[in-house]
Design an enzyme around this catalytic site. Sequence first.
Site, PDB file in Angstrom:
ATOM      1  N   TYR A 329       0.848  -1.193   0.000  1.00  0.00           N
ATOM      2  CA  TYR A 329       0.000   0.000   0.000  1.00  0.00           C
ATOM      3  C   TYR A 329       0.883   1.242   0.000  1.00  0.00           C
ATOM      4  CZ  TYR A 329      -3.255   3.545   1.805  1.00  0.00           C
ATOM      5  OH  TYR A 329      -3.985   4.676   1.986  1.00  0.00           O
ATOM      6  N   CYS A 330       0.589   2.178  -0.922  1.00  0.00           N
ATOM      7  CA  CYS A 330       1.284   3.469  -0.985  1.00  0.00           C
ATOM      8  C   CYS A 330       2.787   3.235  -1.132  1.00  0.00           C
ATOM      9  CB  CYS A 330       0.935   4.301   0.239  1.00  0.00           C
ATOM     10  SG  CYS A 330       1.549   6.009   0.196  1.00  0.00           S
ATOM     11  N   LEU A 331       3.627   3.816  -0.267  1.00  0.00           N
ATOM     12  CA  LEU A 331       5.067   3.609  -0.373  1.00  0.00           C
ATOM     13  C   LEU A 331       5.433   2.137  -0.222  1.00  0.00           C
ATOM     14  CD1 LEU A 331       6.577   6.558   1.729  1.00  0.00           C
ATOM     15  CD2 LEU A 331       6.399   6.373  -0.736  1.00  0.00           C
TER      16      LEU A 331
END
Length: 599
Positions: A329-331
């Site tokens: 998720y995300c980074l």
Amino acid sequence: MNTKKLIPAASRALERRAPSPLSPLLHAASFETLDRAAQATAARFTQGISVHAQMSAWIDWAAHLAQSPGRQLELSIDAFSSAARLAHFGLHNLVSDKAARPFAPEPSDRRFDDDAWNSFPFLFFEQAFLAQRQWWRKATREVRGMRANNAARVSFLASKYLDSFSPSNLPWLNPVVIEQTRREAGANLLRGFEHFVEDFFDAATQSQNGESGYEIGKDVAATPGEVIYRNHLIELIQYQPTSETVAAEPILIVPAWIMKYYVLDLAAHHSLVRYLVERGFTVFMISWRNPIAEDRDVSLDDYRKLGVMEALDVVNAILPGRRVHGAGYCLGGTLLSIAAATMARDGDARFASVTLLASQTDFSEPGDLMLFVDAAQVAFLEDMMWDQGFLDTYQMSGVFMALRSNELFWARAIKEYLLGEREQATDLMAWSADQTRMPYRMHAQYLRGLFLENRLTAGRYAVEDDVIALKDISVPMFVVGTETDHISPWRSVYKVHLFTDNEMTFVLTNGGHNAGIVSEPGHPGRRYHLAVRAPNDRYIGADHWRERAKLLEGSWWPAWASWLERLSAPDRVAPPPMGAPEKGFVPLAPAPGSYVRQR
């Protein structure tokens, strides 16, 4: 004359440390250190925002506008036209309330939704503000010859400055505040002042989760499980199964380290982790340590090795011979894609699939965040982090608040400080307030190598001295973008199509960076587009893809769960034991562990 008395203490210290005469290299290093210290001191006063980066954009805009008589004439005519339309509207409303509004707010702008704004003179205040906003939007368009990023930055800054003076933010021009104050004889303002004082004095020390009513391990991050491994950077959580049989292949989730992992394990009714466990998956979650100044030299590759790779080794020790579904998720998704490409390069086939949730791999169009990032800004942040050892929570939260200041700052300030109404906390709000730091070296490498120089998709990102390529990833991918994402714009997320040749299921869901991912079944108003790209299919642009993709109602979670089931072995198996005691991986503590509680 005794010249020793005239030599500053710092210079005498350098004389003692180096042979005479002083080496030029030492001189250069000392001068650079002085420069960085000065920058770091300035950064503490600006919360990491480079004044030079902001002013250079305004200078670029003003200089080119001064040389553009055609644009000046256009803006002058537009200003006269807007003033005439506004005057016409005001005069008509003095005698009639049927005059059409000449200026309309953006669809997402909810500041003037209350019916109280429909009465005169408040309607005129609203229209005067929207007229100014529209004119400044035209005035800050890119001028021929200036840098496009500077134009976007100037437009953004002008918009945020004007928003500060919106009539909705001024109590003597806001009819909702005026009526509430009249009705309560000013009691709302007294309550609002009390709220302001509380927030002011508690900002540095209050426990956001405790005071919001959401306790870690009880109300959020509460899915049962055990911490089965811990190193300096992560705790690895294995969740308790809830079914007699499970899918053979486990799921390893790599969350972003910019926030706590439990955005994926919020309250039970919309916890993605709980949903997966109840669907019969064995789920492992990385919980990142909250770094301190002593972690200043932890690198981005340390996050890959101590995070993804060591977690994968532990999962394989518990479930030997099983392939793993990786999800980031995300980074965390960016890091997972780097790890997967490195494994593919090195012939490591332990991943059965890769899922990227609101994660960018290409940063050429990173959206509104790029307004805060250029060479000058990155250098400024680097010097600040070099001095303190990390990027602090408040220094980062200010950027995200600026991106959505109307929703995250002004709307809350009006409700709590002018109307005197405390906003009802939610689990997502409690998580958002529970922020983390980021170590100096890692964040500098991320900002410069990925965000600024875009090395991953430019063929210049090296892991262990050898360049990696996303196209080496051959396992199926499931990629989710969110329509109103300010952090990872969906068109930027979609660009992963350009750099891979595998089977890819792409989902575009409504909502933002967080709310679009926290999209449990039964959530009202949810919808998503979905389409599958077969290996070696021709590339389709993002907007054409959306036109062709199937539109489905509801949450995308069941579609992902079905996709994981399709890629898993057909026969379900008994749940694995918690940890692998015979290999040294014993339960250390109940979930959610200790790292998630670090402040």
